[in-house]
Design a protein around this motif. Structure first.
Motif, short mmCIF file in Angstrom:
data_model
loop_
_atom_site.label_atom_id
_atom_site.label_comp_id
_atom_site.label_asym_id
_atom_site.label_seq_id
_atom_site.Cartn_x
_atom_site.Cartn_y
_atom_site.Cartn_z
N MET A 46 0.83 -1.20 0.00
CA MET A 46 0.00 0.00 0.00
C MET A 46 0.87 1.25 0.00
N VAL A 47 1.94 1.25 0.79
CA VAL A 47 2.86 2.38 0.82
C VAL A 47 3.47 2.61 -0.56
N GLU A 48 3.70 1.52 -1.29
CA GLU A 48 4.32 1.61 -2.61
C GLU A 48 3.29 1.75 -3.73
N ASP A 49 2.04 2.06 -3.37
CA ASP A 49 0.98 2.32 -4.35
C ASP A 49 0.71 1.12 -5.26
N ARG A 50 0.60 -0.05 -4.66
CA ARG A 50 0.26 -1.26 -5.41
C ARG A 50 -1.00 -1.88 -4.83
N PRO A 51 -2.16 -1.22 -5.05
CA PRO A 51 -3.40 -1.69 -4.41
C PRO A 51 -3.82 -3.09 -4.83
N ASP A 52 -3.56 -3.48 -6.07
CA ASP A 52 -3.91 -4.84 -6.49
C ASP A 52 -3.13 -5.88 -5.68
N GLU A 53 -1.87 -5.59 -5.39
CA GLU A 53 -1.07 -6.50 -4.57
C GLU A 53 -1.58 -6.54 -3.13
N VAL A 54 -2.02 -5.39 -2.63
CA VAL A 54 -2.61 -5.35 -1.28
C VAL A 54 -3.78 -6.32 -1.20
N LEU A 55 -4.66 -6.26 -2.19
CA LEU A 55 -5.85 -7.11 -2.16
C LEU A 55 -5.50 -8.58 -2.38
N ARG A 56 -4.46 -8.84 -3.16
CA ARG A 56 -4.04 -10.24 -3.35
C ARG A 56 -3.53 -10.82 -2.04
N VAL A 57 -2.66 -10.06 -1.36
CA VAL A 57 -2.14 -10.54 -0.08
C VAL A 57 -3.26 -10.64 0.95
N ALA A 58 -4.18 -9.68 0.92
CA ALA A 58 -5.28 -9.69 1.88
C ALA A 58 -6.15 -10.94 1.75
N ARG A 59 -6.31 -11.41 0.52
CA ARG A 59 -7.09 -12.65 0.34
C ARG A 59 -6.39 -13.84 1.01
N GLN A 60 -5.08 -13.84 0.99
CA GLN A 60 -4.33 -14.90 1.65
C GLN A 60 -4.43 -14.79 3.17
N VAL A 61 -4.40 -13.56 3.67
CA VAL A 61 -4.46 -13.34 5.12
C VAL A 61 -5.84 -13.66 5.67
N GLY A 62 -6.88 -13.23 4.94
CA GLY A 62 -8.25 -13.49 5.39
C GLY A 62 -8.57 -12.80 6.70
N ALA A 63 -8.16 -11.53 6.85
CA ALA A 63 -8.28 -10.84 8.13
C ALA A 63 -9.73 -10.63 8.56
N LYS A 64 -10.65 -10.55 7.61
CA LYS A 64 -12.04 -10.31 8.00
C LYS A 64 -12.61 -11.45 8.83
N HIS A 65 -11.98 -12.61 8.73
CA HIS A 65 -12.47 -13.77 9.48
C HIS A 65 -11.66 -14.02 10.75
N LEU A 66 -10.69 -13.13 11.04
CA LEU A 66 -9.88 -13.27 12.24
C LEU A 66 -10.53 -12.52 13.40
N PRO A 67 -10.27 -12.94 14.63
CA PRO A 67 -10.74 -12.16 15.79
C PRO A 67 -10.16 -10.76 15.76
N PRO A 68 -10.90 -9.74 16.21
CA PRO A 68 -10.41 -8.36 16.16
C PRO A 68 -9.14 -8.13 16.94
N THR A 69 -8.82 -9.01 17.89
CA THR A 69 -7.65 -8.81 18.74
C THR A 69 -6.37 -9.40 18.15
N VAL A 70 -6.43 -9.99 16.97
CA VAL A 70 -5.25 -10.62 16.38
C VAL A 70 -4.31 -9.56 15.81
N GLY A 71 -3.13 -9.44 16.43
CA GLY A 71 -2.06 -8.60 15.90
C GLY A 71 -2.53 -7.26 15.38
N ASN A 72 -2.12 -6.94 14.17
CA ASN A 72 -2.45 -5.66 13.53
C ASN A 72 -3.65 -5.80 12.61
N ARG A 73 -4.55 -6.68 12.94
CA ARG A 73 -5.66 -7.00 12.04
C ARG A 73 -6.47 -5.76 11.65
#
Length: 399
Positions: A302-329
């Protein structure tokens, strides 16, 4: 006297042999903003914009923000009063106003510290504010009664410093971390303090200091992976992520990528958690995992202005399904929302913002980044939905 940002930008652009128009194309920063900066009509700019300009000029971001970005103003009004008692409790010259019959105990202070950590990790900032001043005073009293109270006071100062950093009370965070420094008992606690201090410096825009501190400690802590404990790996891994975060913001992507590779090695080596076994609480170090590294990879993209890469990595992380207290979720989900805005998925971006608000309603208003993302969403709408209006009011989005 430090030269204004616009003067430094103009000199760097000329040295690079670029016109204002070419710099605008190369950086993605508007030509009108570049002109306003160089002409002094705008005295400063966001760190993200400075990073874009620096990357296009092939110089570190810190070469442009030589004075280092000033502290963001802490919350004002009622929100500032919310933390006034905490700030007062940190002042050694202010006597304890309470009239207590019995002195604090190790067990009592430790139980209150555990409660503070629980409130912090769950995002209950109002809850922790109600009793943290008393906890600070009890920890100070206990440290004066017994040497066993000194390490406990150090832990109280660590969590206080993190909370003050989170709520943008940066001067108070610095006081808390300074008090913790005087009581550090071992290298693991010292590393945790370095990690927390790096985060404070990063939020204050002091990239050079943050980068040097994180890199120095990461190098010092690098373990033999075959013998490293979970605590060793977690401390090392978090400092590597701080190193990557400062490097990416300072337009040094190769350094950031190197730190992330090492962080991945730490995460891969981390043994699975054993039932009933938790990390030593040294300085509030959290367990380090591959998900943690994945969130940092998304942040760097995101800092490097690569939003498509952000979303690709985000699909792997699956943060929306993690508990809110997990790390930097929750912070990671702001990157996801930002990437969704940049890829014109505005409805999805709003859904992501509402998810963060649902899970961290007290945390979200303190995030300047969240306000910037919401402003982008609102700017694309002729008519705001009720949720957009409500969230804009909650986050005090300027008209």
């Amino acid at each position: 006297m430090v030269a204004p940002f616009g003067d430094r930008l103009r000199r760097a652009r000329k040295r690079a042999g670029l016109s204002q128009r070419v710099l605008a194309v190369e950086s993605g920063v508007s030509l009108s903003l570049i002109r306003k900066l160089e002409q002094g009509e705008r005295q400063d700019t966001r760190l993200e914009t400075a990073r874009r300009l620096a990357a296009a000029l092939h110089i570190p971001t810190t070469a442009l923000i030589a004075a280092e970005a000033g502290d963001a103003a802490p919350a004002s009004g009622a929100r500032a009063a919310h933390w006034a008692d905490v700030q007062t409790a940190l002042d050694p010259d202010v006597p304890d106003p309470r009239d207590l019959d019995e002195p604090p105990t190790l067990a009592g202070v430790r139980a209150d510290l555990d409660l503070a950590i629980t409130h912090y990790t769950s995002g209950n900032l109002a809850g922790i504010a109600t009793f943290l001043p008393g906890l600070i005073r009890d920890a100070n009293t206990l440290a004066g009664l017994t040497d066993r109270g000194r390490p406990l006071r150090m832990e109280v100062m660590q969590i206080t410093g993190r909370l003050m950093t989170q709520t943008r009370n940066y001067a108070s965070a610095e006081v808390a971390f300074s008090l913790a420094q005087a009581e550090v008992p071992d290298e693991l606690h010292a590393a945790a303090l370095a990690n927390n201090t790096t985060w404070l410096l990063l939020r204050r825009g002091r990239l050079r200091e943050a980068g040097r501190l994180a890199a120095r400690w990461a190098e010092s802590l690098e373990p033999r992976l075959s013998r490293a404990t979970p605590e060793d790996l977690s401390a090392w891994g978090w400092l590597l992520l701080r190193t990557a975060a400062t490097a990416s913001r300072d337009a040094r992507p190769d350094d950031a990528a190197h730190a992330l590779r090492l962080a991945t090695a730490a995460a891969v080596t981390m043994p699975p958690p054993r039932p009933g076994k938790t990390l030593s609480r040294a300085g509030f170090i959290r367990r380090f995992t591959r998900l943690t590294v994945g969130m940092q990879r998304a942040e760097q993209a995101m800092v490097e202005d690569r939003p498509d890469e952000v979303l690709r990595v985000a699909r792997q992380v699956g943060a929306k399904h993690l508990p809110p207290t997990v790390g930097n979720r929750n912070r990671h989900l702001l990157d996801v929302a930002h990437a969704q805005v940049l890829t014109r998925q505005h409805r999805d971006a709003m859904e992501t913002m509402l998810l963060v608000e649902r899970d961290a309603p007290e945390w979200l208003p303190h995030q300047r980044y969240a306000k910037e993302v919401l402003a982008r969403i609102v700017a694309k709408r002729r008519t705001l939905t009720p949720d957009m209006r409500r969230l804009a009011d909650t986050m005090r989005l300027p008209l």
